[in-house]
Design a protein around this motif. Structure first.
Motif, PDB file in Angstrom:
ATOM      1  N   ILE A   8     -48.670  40.156 -15.542  1.00 39.18           N
ATOM      2  CA  ILE A   8     -47.736  40.036 -14.430  1.00 39.18           C
ATOM      3  C   ILE A   8     -47.733  38.563 -14.024  1.00 39.18           C
ATOM      4  CG2 ILE A   8     -47.195  40.745 -12.077  1.00 39.18           C
ATOM      5  CD1 ILE A   8     -48.755  43.332 -12.638  1.00 39.18           C
ATOM      6  N   LEU A   9     -46.585  37.925 -14.146  1.00 33.47           N
ATOM      7  CA  LEU A   9     -46.485  36.476 -14.010  1.00 33.47           C
ATOM      8  C   LEU A   9     -46.198  36.001 -12.585  1.00 33.47           C
ATOM      9  CD1 LEU A   9     -44.072  35.899 -17.043  1.00 33.47           C
ATOM     10  CD2 LEU A   9     -46.577  35.834 -17.093  1.00 33.47           C
ATOM     11  N   GLY A  10     -45.766  36.860 -11.709  1.00 35.24           N
ATOM     12  CA  GLY A  10     -45.304  36.455 -10.388  1.00 35.24           C
ATOM     13  C   GLY A  10     -43.971  37.123 -10.123  1.00 35.24           C
ATOM     14  N   ALA A  86     -52.867  40.024 -13.378  1.00 39.23           N
ATOM     15  CA  ALA A  86     -51.758  39.549 -12.542  1.00 39.23           C
ATOM     16  C   ALA A  86     -52.135  38.228 -11.898  1.00 39.23           C
ATOM     17  CB  ALA A  86     -51.434  40.587 -11.471  1.00 39.23           C
ATOM     18  N   SER A  87     -51.438  37.168 -12.287  1.00 43.42           N
ATOM     19  CA  SER A  87     -51.649  35.843 -11.696  1.00 43.42           C
ATOM     20  C   SER A  87     -50.281  35.270 -11.344  1.00 43.42           C
ATOM     21  CB  SER A  87     -52.379  34.908 -12.672  1.00 43.42           C
ATOM     22  OG  SER A  87     -53.686  35.356 -12.944  1.00 43.42           O
ATOM     23  N   THR A  88     -49.989  35.191 -10.066  1.00 41.86           N
ATOM     24  CA  THR A  88     -48.624  34.872  -9.660  1.00 41.86           C
ATOM     25  C   THR A  88     -48.238  33.415  -9.880  1.00 41.86           C
ATOM     26  OG1 THR A  88     -49.328  34.499  -7.369  1.00 41.86           O
ATOM     27  CG2 THR A  88     -48.579  36.719  -7.947  1.00 41.86           C
ATOM     28  N   LEU A  89     -49.186  32.567 -10.245  1.00 42.71           N
ATOM     29  CA  LEU A  89     -48.841  31.179 -10.567  1.00 42.71           C
ATOM     30  C   LEU A  89     -48.327  31.017 -11.991  1.00 42.71           C
ATOM     31  CD1 LEU A  89     -51.691  29.102  -8.863  1.00 42.71           C
ATOM     32  CD2 LEU A  89     -49.354  29.475  -8.086  1.00 42.71           C
ATOM     33  N   TYR A  90     -48.459  32.055 -12.809  1.00 47.45           N
ATOM     34  CA  TYR A  90     -48.053  31.926 -14.212  1.00 47.45           C
ATOM     35  C   TYR A  90     -46.569  31.614 -14.368  1.00 47.45           C
ATOM     36  CZ  TYR A  90     -52.559  33.759 -15.910  1.00 47.45           C
ATOM     37  OH  TYR A  90     -53.888  33.940 -16.213  1.00 47.45           O
ATOM     38  N   LEU A  91     -45.760  32.144 -13.491  1.00 43.01           N
ATOM     39  CA  LEU A  91     -44.327  31.877 -13.603  1.00 43.01           C
ATOM     40  C   LEU A  91     -44.014  30.433 -13.242  1.00 43.01           C
ATOM     41  CD1 LEU A  91     -41.762  33.494 -14.312  1.00 43.01           C
ATOM     42  CD2 LEU A  91     -41.440  33.890 -11.871  1.00 43.01           C
TER      43      LEU A  91
END
Length: 205
Positions: A8-10, A86-91
């Motif tokens: 989960i990219l963000g 899930a790391s929301t900074l990936y996007l």
């Protein structure tokens, strides 16, 4: 060596934390016990952002940048079909797509997008709540954003930049096929979570 087969990219403030806990309950899904490990965003170098209280924040203190430490997050995998984190900074972080492709080129990727202005304002309120953002006026805060970015403040302060989804998604399309990449909208997740999760389960197989 076990690594995730989906991410989960963000985006941040778009319901990814709730989704993480939903997925964690499925018997055929293994979620990293650490949410937001940020490995693919910062591999090899601990982030050192310089904004107010960034030194105390999760991104600086707790991001996992060593491959062995990252692999250890998945030591407890048994026979789960879907293995994720899930790391929301990936996007948002530019080098992330290339790093993901290097390690897990066949991974399935999930992005949840929220109206950019609503998302930005939500992040502003989050930092206000944490007593890090001193401006009470949102417009005043975003008027200083370029200076904050230039001074290496953490992405949490990048209220508007984080919502530039088109260029972020284009980076992923350089490396991954359309079949690997699923884009959802925050409103769908918020308004009909059961339908949303069923569709996501189907995507993950």
């Amino acid at each position: 060596m076990t690594l995730p087969n989906f991410l989960i990219l963000g985006a941040p403030k778009a319901g990814t934390t709730a989704l993480y806990y939903y997925l964690e309950q499925h018997p055929e899904i293994y979620m990293s016990p650490v949410k937001e490990p940020n490995f693919f965003a910062f591999e090899g170098k601990q982030p050192d952002f310089k904004g107010p209280k960034d030194d105390e924040a999760w991104t600086n203190k707790c991001s996992i940048v060593n491959l062995n430490d990252y692999e250890n997050l998945f030591d407890a995998v048994t026979d789960e079909k879907a293995i994720g984190e899930a790391s929301t900074l990936y996007l948002y972080i530019p080098q992330t797509a290339q790093r993901i492709y290097q390690y897990i080129p066949h991974a399935k990727l999930i992005a949840i997008l929220r109206d950019p202005i609503e998302r930005a304002f939500s992040h502003f309120l989050h930092l206000r709540r944490d007593r890090r953002e001193w401006h009470r006026n949102f417009i005043k805060a975003i008027s200083e954003e370029e200076q904050r970015v230039d001074r290496n403040w953490a992405p949490a302060w990048h209220y508007l930049h984080t919502g530039l989804y088109f260029e972020q998604i284009q980076r992923y399309r350089q490396y991954f096929s359309e079949e690997q990449f699923k884009i959802y909208f925050y409103e769908d997740w918020k308004n009909n979570p059961e339908s949303f999760v069923k569709e996501l389960f189907a995507f993950l197989g």
